[in-house]
Design a protein around this motif. Structure first.
Motif, PDB file in Angstrom:
ATOM      1  N   SER A  81      32.302   4.995  61.461  1.00  0.00           N
ATOM      2  CA  SER A  81      33.728   4.936  61.118  1.00  0.00           C
ATOM      3  C   SER A  81      34.219   6.284  60.617  1.00  0.00           C
ATOM      4  O   SER A  81      35.318   6.721  60.975  1.00  0.00           O
ATOM      5  CB  SER A  81      33.976   3.873  60.042  1.00  0.00           C
ATOM      6  N   LEU A  82      33.407   6.956  59.815  1.00  0.00           N
ATOM      7  CA  LEU A  82      33.758   8.291  59.336  1.00  0.00           C
ATOM      8  C   LEU A  82      33.856   9.264  60.505  1.00  0.00           C
ATOM      9  O   LEU A  82      34.798  10.050  60.589  1.00  0.00           O
ATOM     10  CB  LEU A  82      32.730   8.779  58.311  1.00  0.00           C
ATOM     11  N   ALA A  83      32.906   9.194  61.427  1.00  0.00           N
ATOM     12  CA  ALA A  83      32.940  10.073  62.606  1.00  0.00           C
ATOM     13  C   ALA A  83      34.211   9.820  63.415  1.00  0.00           C
ATOM     14  O   ALA A  83      34.868  10.767  63.871  1.00  0.00           O
ATOM     15  CB  ALA A  83      31.696   9.853  63.466  1.00  0.00           C
ATOM     16  N   HIS A  84      34.575   8.564  63.563  1.00  0.00           N
ATOM     17  CA  HIS A  84      35.806   8.217  64.287  1.00  0.00           C
ATOM     18  C   HIS A  84      37.029   8.767  63.568  1.00  0.00           C
ATOM     19  O   HIS A  84      37.903   9.390  64.183  1.00  0.00           O
ATOM     20  CB  HIS A  84      35.916   6.700  64.445  1.00  0.00           C
ATOM     21  N   ASP A  85      37.086   8.554  62.241  1.00  0.00           N
ATOM     22  CA  ASP A  85      38.233   9.032  61.456  1.00  0.00           C
ATOM     23  C   ASP A  85      38.345  10.555  61.488  1.00  0.00           C
ATOM     24  O   ASP A  85      39.455  11.095  61.424  1.00  0.00           O
ATOM     25  CB  ASP A  85      38.131   8.565  60.001  1.00  0.00           C
ATOM     26  N   ASN A  86      37.205  11.240  61.581  1.00  0.00           N
ATOM     27  CA  ASN A  86      37.187  12.712  61.641  1.00  0.00           C
ATOM     28  C   ASN A  86      37.362  13.242  63.059  1.00  0.00           C
ATOM     29  O   ASN A  86      37.319  14.451  63.265  1.00  0.00           O
ATOM     30  CB  ASN A  86      35.872  13.257  61.076  1.00  0.00           C
ATOM     31  N   SER A  87      37.520  12.357  64.031  1.00  0.00           N
ATOM     32  CA  SER A  87      37.578  12.742  65.444  1.00  0.00           C
ATOM     33  C   SER A  87      36.377  13.615  65.823  1.00  0.00           C
ATOM     34  O   SER A  87      36.504  14.612  66.533  1.00  0.00           O
ATOM     35  CB  SER A  87      38.886  13.478  65.754  1.00  0.00           C
ATOM     36  N   ALA A  88      35.218  13.213  65.343  1.00  0.00           N
ATOM     37  CA  ALA A  88      33.995  13.959  65.624  1.00  0.00           C
ATOM     38  C   ALA A  88      33.675  13.895  67.114  1.00  0.00           C
ATOM     39  O   ALA A  88      33.780  12.841  67.737  1.00  0.00           O
ATOM     40  CB  ALA A  88      32.822  13.404  64.822  1.00  0.00           C
ATOM     41  N   THR A  89      33.298  15.045  67.674  1.00  0.00           N
ATOM     42  CA  THR A  89      32.908  15.081  69.077  1.00  0.00           C
ATOM     43  C   THR A  89      31.437  14.734  69.245  1.00  0.00           C
ATOM     44  O   THR A  89      30.993  14.423  70.346  1.00  0.00           O
ATOM     45  CB  THR A  89      33.179  16.465  69.688  1.00  0.00           C
ATOM     46  N   ASP A  90      30.698  14.785  68.146  1.00  0.00           N
ATOM     47  CA  ASP A  90      29.281  14.446  68.173  1.00  0.00           C
ATOM     48  C   ASP A  90      28.884  13.998  66.779  1.00  0.00           C
ATOM     49  O   ASP A  90      29.379  14.536  65.782  1.00  0.00           O
ATOM     50  CB  ASP A  90      28.456  15.668  68.594  1.00  0.00           C
TER      51      ASP A  90
ATOM     52  N   SER B 101      21.406  10.242  55.976  1.00  0.00           N
ATOM     53  CA  SER B 101      21.637  11.672  56.173  1.00  0.00           C
ATOM     54  C   SER B 101      21.975  11.846  57.645  1.00  0.00           C
ATOM     55  O   SER B 101      21.274  11.324  58.517  1.00  0.00           O
ATOM     56  CB  SER B 101      20.380  12.473  55.816  1.00  0.00           C
ATOM     57  N   GLY B 102      23.082  12.554  57.908  1.00  0.00           N
ATOM     58  CA  GLY B 102      23.496  12.724  59.298  1.00  0.00           C
ATOM     59  C   GLY B 102      24.304  13.988  59.482  1.00  0.00           C
ATOM     60  O   GLY B 102      24.542  14.746  58.545  1.00  0.00           O
ATOM     61  N   ARG B 103      24.747  14.189  60.735  1.00  0.00           N
ATOM     62  CA  ARG B 103      25.518  15.380  61.101  1.00  0.00           C
ATOM     63  C   ARG B 103      26.692  14.964  61.968  1.00  0.00           C
ATOM     64  O   ARG B 103      26.574  14.052  62.776  1.00  0.00           O
ATOM     65  CB  ARG B 103      24.645  16.357  61.883  1.00  0.00           C
ATOM     66  N   GLN B 104      27.798  15.687  61.784  1.00  0.00           N
ATOM     67  CA  GLN B 104      28.969  15.465  62.626  1.00  0.00           C
ATOM     68  C   GLN B 104      29.540  16.810  63.044  1.00  0.00           C
ATOM     69  O   GLN B 104      29.516  17.767  62.274  1.00  0.00           O
ATOM     70  CB  GLN B 104      30.034  14.650  61.879  1.00  0.00           C
TER      71      GLN B 104
END
Length: 178
Positions: free
Chosen positions: A69-78, A102-105
């Protein structure tokens, strides 16, 4: 850098954090369901958020849901999850154990062409009887287009701060979750 117990949500939650963190609500509007803390000398931020509990099969799926959800909200490409672990509460209070991730975006900030690499440290406290997920997120830019990247030494320090924060987090007043 010295730390102390910090009161969040009017003292309903406490956690040990660096004493020099800035309260973002002194600088900008912050939603009522969030506490946002900023490192004064970098672009590292901490967000503590009270969210509706997600219905998932297990805790691993729940924290991955919040990370996605955070990746989606940040418009993360990866986005990539590196590790998920559980830290039990050994204090004897009613605060649930912390599920950590622990992750990466990879995100493009402010419509820039070049993308930032952000390390994400996330803690999830599932308050089942209140139907709440309490999510702690440390956002740590490792490659940044605005010179806000965190070097290796500061990254290690922030990881230690995260570990201390989630291990010490205590829900003092469950009435917060009404």
């Amino acid at each position: 850098m010295s730390s102390s117990t910090r009161e969040l949500f009017g003292g309903a939650i406490t956690a040990v954090a660096p004493i020099n963190l800035l309260d973002a609500s002194d600088l900008r509007q912050v939603p009522d369901n969030q506490e946002v803390l900023l490192y004064p000398d970098s672009t590292v931020s901490i967000i503590v958020e009270v969210l509706e509990r997600v219905d998932t099969a297990d805790d691993d799926s729940a924290i991955r849901f919040h990370f996605d959800s955070l990746a989606h909200d940040n418009s993360a490409t990866d986005s990539t999850v590196d590790a998920v672990a559980v830290i039990p509460n050994t204090r004897g209070d009613k605060t649930p154990p912390a599920i950590t991730l622990s992750g990466r975006q990879t995100v493009a900030k402010f419509n820039k062409v070049e993308q930032d690499q952000v390390r994400v440290l996330m803690g999830l406290f599932r308050v089942d009887d209140k139907r709440v997920d309490l999510v702690v997120t440390f956002n740590v830019p490792r490659v940044s287009q605005d010179n806000g990247a965190v070097g290796d030494e500061e990254w290690n320090t922030v990881q230690n701060h995260f570990d201390t924060f989630v291990r010490s987090l205590c829900i003092v007043d469950f009435g917060l979750f009404v």
